[in-house]
Structure formats: structure tokens, C-alpha cells
Design a protein around this motif. Structure first.
Motif, mmCIF file in Angstrom:
data_model
loop_
_atom_site.group_PDB
_atom_site.id
_atom_site.type_symbol
_atom_site.label_atom_id
_atom_site.label_comp_id
_atom_site.label_asym_id
_atom_site.label_seq_id
_atom_site.Cartn_x
_atom_site.Cartn_y
_atom_site.Cartn_z
ATOM 1 N N THR A 58 0.849 -1.194 0.000
ATOM 2 C CA THR A 58 0.000 0.000 0.000
ATOM 3 C C THR A 58 0.882 1.242 0.000
ATOM 4 N N LEU A 59 0.495 2.234 -0.789
ATOM 5 C CA LEU A 59 1.345 3.402 -1.013
ATOM 6 C C LEU A 59 1.087 4.553 -0.050
ATOM 7 N N LEU A 60 -0.126 4.664 0.466
ATOM 8 C CA LEU A 60 -0.480 5.808 1.309
ATOM 9 C C LEU A 60 -0.133 5.568 2.772
ATOM 10 N N GLY A 61 0.243 6.635 3.464
ATOM 11 C CA GLY A 61 0.426 6.553 4.909
ATOM 12 C C GLY A 61 1.820 6.878 5.401
ATOM 13 N N SER A 62 2.801 6.898 4.510
ATOM 14 C CA SER A 62 4.175 7.143 4.937
ATOM 15 C C SER A 62 4.390 8.607 5.314
ATOM 16 N N GLU A 63 5.169 8.832 6.364
ATOM 17 C CA GLU A 63 5.568 10.185 6.738
ATOM 18 C C GLU A 63 6.495 10.791 5.691
ATOM 19 N N MET A 122 0.918 -0.239 6.283
ATOM 20 C CA MET A 122 1.196 0.551 7.484
ATOM 21 C C MET A 122 -0.085 0.731 8.290
ATOM 22 N N HIS A 123 0.070 0.881 9.592
ATOM 23 C CA HIS A 123 -1.033 1.269 10.479
ATOM 24 C C HIS A 123 -2.264 0.378 10.280
ATOM 25 N N TYR A 124 -2.072 -0.923 10.412
ATOM 26 C CA TYR A 124 -3.152 -1.891 10.184
ATOM 27 C C TYR A 124 -3.557 -2.516 11.508
ATOM 28 N N ASN A 125 -4.856 -2.634 11.730
ATOM 29 C CA ASN A 125 -5.360 -3.176 12.998
ATOM 30 C C ASN A 125 -5.601 -4.679 12.882
ATOM 31 N N PHE A 126 -4.818 -5.448 13.652
ATOM 32 C CA PHE A 126 -5.003 -6.887 13.725
ATOM 33 C C PHE A 126 -5.978 -7.225 14.850
ATOM 34 N N PRO A 127 -6.669 -8.378 14.758
ATOM 35 C CA PRO A 127 -7.512 -8.812 15.881
ATOM 36 C C PRO A 127 -6.661 -9.218 17.080
ATOM 37 N N ILE A 128 -7.243 -9.178 18.278
ATOM 38 C CA ILE A 128 -6.548 -9.661 19.471
ATOM 39 C C ILE A 128 -6.155 -11.122 19.245
ATOM 40 N N GLY A 129 -4.944 -11.459 19.599
ATOM 41 C CA GLY A 129 -4.436 -12.812 19.362
ATOM 42 C C GLY A 129 -3.438 -12.867 18.226
ATOM 43 N N VAL A 130 -3.355 -11.762 17.471
ATOM 44 C CA VAL A 130 -2.419 -11.695 16.344
ATOM 45 C C VAL A 130 -1.386 -10.610 16.630
ATOM 46 N N SER A 131 -0.115 -10.944 16.447
ATOM 47 C CA SER A 131 0.952 -9.964 16.642
ATOM 48 C C SER A 131 2.052 -10.208 15.628
ATOM 49 N N THR A 132 2.882 -9.191 15.399
ATOM 50 C CA THR A 132 3.846 -9.241 14.305
ATOM 51 C C THR A 132 5.253 -9.574 14.780
ATOM 52 N N VAL A 133 5.983 -10.279 13.947
ATOM 53 C CA VAL A 133 7.345 -10.709 14.269
ATOM 54 C C VAL A 133 8.326 -9.929 13.393
ATOM 55 N N THR A 138 6.258 -7.238 17.787
ATOM 56 C CA THR A 138 6.546 -5.810 17.608
ATOM 57 C C THR A 138 5.320 -4.920 17.462
ATOM 58 N N THR A 139 4.211 -5.446 17.018
ATOM 59 C CA THR A 139 2.923 -4.740 17.028
ATOM 60 C C THR A 139 1.837 -5.781 17.270
ATOM 61 N N GLY A 140 0.627 -5.315 17.569
ATOM 62 C CA GLY A 140 -0.481 -6.231 17.831
ATOM 63 C C GLY A 140 -0.451 -6.736 19.266
ATOM 64 N N THR A 141 -1.452 -7.531 19.608
ATOM 65 C CA THR A 141 -1.602 -8.045 20.971
ATOM 66 C C THR A 141 -1.922 -9.530 20.928
ATOM 67 N N SER A 142 -1.001 -10.347 21.420
ATOM 68 C CA SER A 142 -1.227 -11.802 21.436
ATOM 69 C C SER A 142 -2.231 -12.204 22.498
ATOM 70 N N SER A 143 -2.261 -11.460 23.608
ATOM 71 C CA SER A 143 -3.188 -11.735 24.701
ATOM 72 C C SER A 143 -3.279 -10.491 25.575
ATOM 73 N N ALA A 144 -4.442 -10.287 26.213
ATOM 74 C CA ALA A 144 -4.594 -9.172 27.142
ATOM 75 C C ALA A 144 -3.781 -9.394 28.406
ATOM 76 N N SER A 153 6.660 0.731 9.352
ATOM 77 C CA SER A 153 6.332 1.968 10.052
ATOM 78 C C SER A 153 6.073 3.094 9.062
ATOM 79 N N ARG A 154 5.347 4.108 9.516
ATOM 80 C CA ARG A 154 5.186 5.316 8.713
ATOM 81 C C ARG A 154 6.533 6.018 8.521
ATOM 82 N N ALA A 155 7.505 5.692 9.380
ATOM 83 C CA ALA A 155 8.836 6.297 9.282
ATOM 84 C C ALA A 155 9.800 5.454 8.453
#
Length: 388
Positions: free
Chosen positions: A34-39, A102-113, A130-136, A261-263
Motif C-alpha cells: 500500500t502506497l499511502l500513509g508514509s511520513e 502501514m497502520h493496520y489493525n489486527f484482531p486480538i491474538g495476532v501480533s507481528t514478528v 513488535t505490534t499487535g496483541t497476542s493476549s490481554a 512503520s510510517r517512518a
């Protein structure tokens, strides 16, 4: 000769011609970006996409975003929400096998490596996560992060990735839980810290030297580490090194969506696209399914349920005040207790008539007791589940 057969033969010759022209002998993977979203603007992202296409003949890069001057195939989208909708449609239809965004919302239980290049020896290391939440629940999340890291490393061709746990809050609980899973039959290879006292709990030095293949931490800490590793040469203005924040991994999640990242600069975006293609060729979805099946057979749910049950019982247990035994000289120390369990461990010893104090050694939290009572105190703490 039927029309279908003619079409098949035509496609074969076309593919051979493409392979000769590009050098892409092997599976050609279509990776979206995706092309949009970069700083740093659309041109920065497009440059990364074109660089990935130039450097990876086995990848066909598909751009998703506004109309741009490029030889890449472009699916038009003029807002970030629209480009995410288009990318999800392309993933679902099979038009693309993976995507970098960039800036994508994963469901709870999914996180990035994430995947970084460490400065000491130029060695690669996976940071889980590094982003997302594997568990609360923090500790459960880190346990699952370890599995996510193993899946990713295996998909990248490391048959038996070594795992280290960063020395953050919850590390010792994670260590005990992962050892329990190993005892239950889950195949996990622990790394050994480069520091003299060893162990699978990693220090800052181990980060810089990439002691383990997979470094386990919580996502917030992992996110900071990714920023440090990718931009320490630029002063933080742009992320110039590494492969980005990586694929979203989670039980039952079958999309290969990678985050930058946006950066992120063009080089990181190009590397992330290569990472995305390699994961598809490494059959990350099949490995994920097999790995979660294996860890569930090793009673992952029972191990994590015991952690949350223990936490929920604490308030009731704390109603009865524990009185400390008579104070005595405490020159003996017991390490391996998690910082979040430290005061509970001290009180567990008080309940058993052993005077103890909490402290902090150079390698982390310690319980201090009389030198003559170290062995007995260790037995008590082991029985109560505070040390191994």
C-alpha cells in the motif's frame, strides 16, 4: 487440440519466456504494497516497491494506492481505508499472496514478528513481537509471542530456531511456562546468554549480538527495539535498516500481512516486500497451523489458564497478613524470581518460617536469605512455583 490445452501450452511458454527475461526460475509470488500513509510520502513507498521488484525477480510487486507513474501494476485507492479494503479483497481472492502495509489493525491474538540486522556482527534476529496483541494478559502474551517467533523463523528456513526471553517484567514466568510446554512435548530450543551466568533470559548484550534466533518480549518493548535497530544510524528521522515489523501471526489467522512503520525508508520497505515473498515461499500459513497444533497438544491452554487463575486468586490470599519471622543476616541470594512475583516470593518464605528480603542483583530480581537457608528456601520457592 482443445482450446483449454492450447491456453495451457501458451501459458507455459509465456512463463518460460518471463523466467528467461527476469531470471525468476521458481515460484513467482505476487506481493502487494500500500502506497499511502508514509511520513516520507508516496514517492518513498513507491521507490521501495520498485527497488523490491528490481532486486527480486521471483516477486511480482502489486501497488495499491493513488495513480502514480510506474511500471508496476497499480490497483487504485485514494484513502488509507480504501487501500486496506482493496488489499483485503486481493488477499481473499488470491490475486496477491501477501501484502506490506502501514497502520493496520489486527484482531486480538495476532501480533507481528520483526526482523532486524544487529550491529555487532550483521546477524539477523527475529523480535517476537513488535505490534499487535497476542493476549490481554502480559505473560500469556509473551508465551504466545514465542510461538509466533518460532513459526516465522521456521518459515524463513531455520529448522530449529533458538529462543531467548528478554529480561523484562514477566520473563521468569515465561521461562517457566515455556519449559513446562517443552516437558509436555513441544519442541523448543533455548538459546544460552552470552553472559557468564548463561540461561535463556537474555540481557542487553544478547540483543546486540543476536544471541538467539528469536528474541521474545512484549509488543511495546519489541516496537521500541525495532525503532532502535532500524534507525540508530539516522538519528531517528527515518528507519533505514532491517525488514520492518513483520507478519501478523496468530492461531487461526491465515492472511500474510506485514507491517512497516510510517517512518520506514525505501530500503526497509523493499526488504519487507522481500520478507513477505520469502514467507509465502516458506509456507508460513501451513507452518503456523502445524506449530499451533503441536503447542496445543503440549497443553498451552492449561499452562496459560494456570497463570490467569493464579493472578485472580491473589486478592483473596492477600487478605490474611503475613508476619515476617525474626530478622537475621541475609547474605545468600536466590535468582530466577520474576520482578512481578518478588514480594509474593518473600512472603511465601515468611509463611514457611524463613526470613527473607527482596533485592536487585546485576542480573535482575533476587530473594535474599541467610546463607545457611539458601537450599531450603530454594525448595520452598520451587514448590510454590516461583523458581525452577
Amino acid at each position: 487440440m482443445s482450446e483449454n490445452v492450447k491456453n495451457m501450452i501458451g501459458k507455459v511458454f509465456s512463463d518460460i519466456a518471463d523466467a528467461i527475461e527476469t531470471g525468476a526460475f521458481g515460484e513467482r509470488v505476487r506481493v502487494g504494497v500500500t502506497l499511502l500513509g508514509s511520513e516520507h510520502g508516496v514517492d518513498n513507498t513507491l521507490k521501495g516497491a520498485e527497488l523490491a521488484q528490481k532486486n527480486n525477480p521471483n516477486i511480482e510487486v502489486i501497488a495499491i494506492g493513488p495513480k502514480v507513474d510506474t511500471e508496476l501494476t497499480v490497483y487504485e485507492a485514494n484513502t488509507e481505508d480504501e487501500q486496506h479494503s482493496v488489499m483485503e479483497s486481493l488477499l481473499s481472492s488470491g490475486e496477491i499472496s501477501s501484502v506490506v502495509t502501514m497502520h493496520y489493525n489486527f484482531p486480538i491474538g495476532v501480533s507481528t514478528v520483526g526482523r532486524v540486522i544487529t550491529p555487532a556482527g550483521g546477524k539477523e534476529m527475529f523480535i517476537a513481537t513488535t505490534t499487535g496483541t497476542s493476549s490481554a494478559h502480559r505473560v500469556e502474551g509473551m508465551i504466545r509471542n514465542a510461538v509466533h517467533g518460532i513459526i516465522t523463523a521456521k518459515a524463513m528456513g531455520i529448522a530449529k530456531p533458538t529462543v531467548g526471553i528478554l529480561n523484562v517484567d514477566g520473563a521468569r514466568q515465561v521461562e517457566r511456562a515455556l519449559n513446562e510446554l517443552k516437558e509436555n512435548g513441544y519442541g523448543i530450543e533455548f538459546a544460552e546468554s552470552m553472559r557468564s551466568d548463561g540461561g535463556c533470559v537474555m540481557r542487553g548484550n544478547d540483543l546486540l549480538t543476536a544471541t538467539p534466533d528469536v528474541m521474545v518480549t512484549d509488543s511495546l518493548t519489541g516496537n521500541i527495539l525495532m525503532k532502535m535497530f532500524s534507525s540508530y544510524t539516522t538519528g531517528g528521522s527515518i528507519e533505514a535498516m532491517g525488514y520492518g515489523y513483520g507478519p501478523g501471526i496468530g492461531q487461526g489467522y491465515d492472511k500474510t500481512v506485514l507491517i512497516v512503520s510510517r517512518a520506514s525508508g525505501a530500503t526497509v520497505i523493499a526488504n519487507a516486500i522481500q520478507y513477505a515473498g520469502d514467507l509465502v515461499r516458506g509456507k508460513v500459513s501451513k507452518i503456523s497451523e502445524a506449530e499451533f497444533d503441536a503447542v496445543q497438544k503440549a497443553k498451552l491452554c492449561d499452562v496459560t489458564a494456570a497463570l490467569t487463575k493464579k493472578d485472580s486468586k491473589k486478592p483473596a490470599e492477600e487478605e490474611a497478613e503475613v508476619v515476617a519471622p525474626e530478622a537475621e543476616v541475609v547474605t545468600g541470594s536466590i535468582s530466577g524470581v520474576d520482578i512481578m512475583d518478588l514480594e509474593d516470593a518473600v512472603q511465601a518464605l515468611w509463611k514457611n518460617g524463613i526470613y527473607a528480603e527482596s533485592g536487585m542483583g546485576c542480573t535482575g530480581p533476587i530473594v535474599m536469605v541467610n546463607e545457611a537457608k539458601v537450599e531450603k528456601a530454594t525448595e520452598v520457592l520451587s514448590k510454590e512455583g516461583y523458581v525452577q
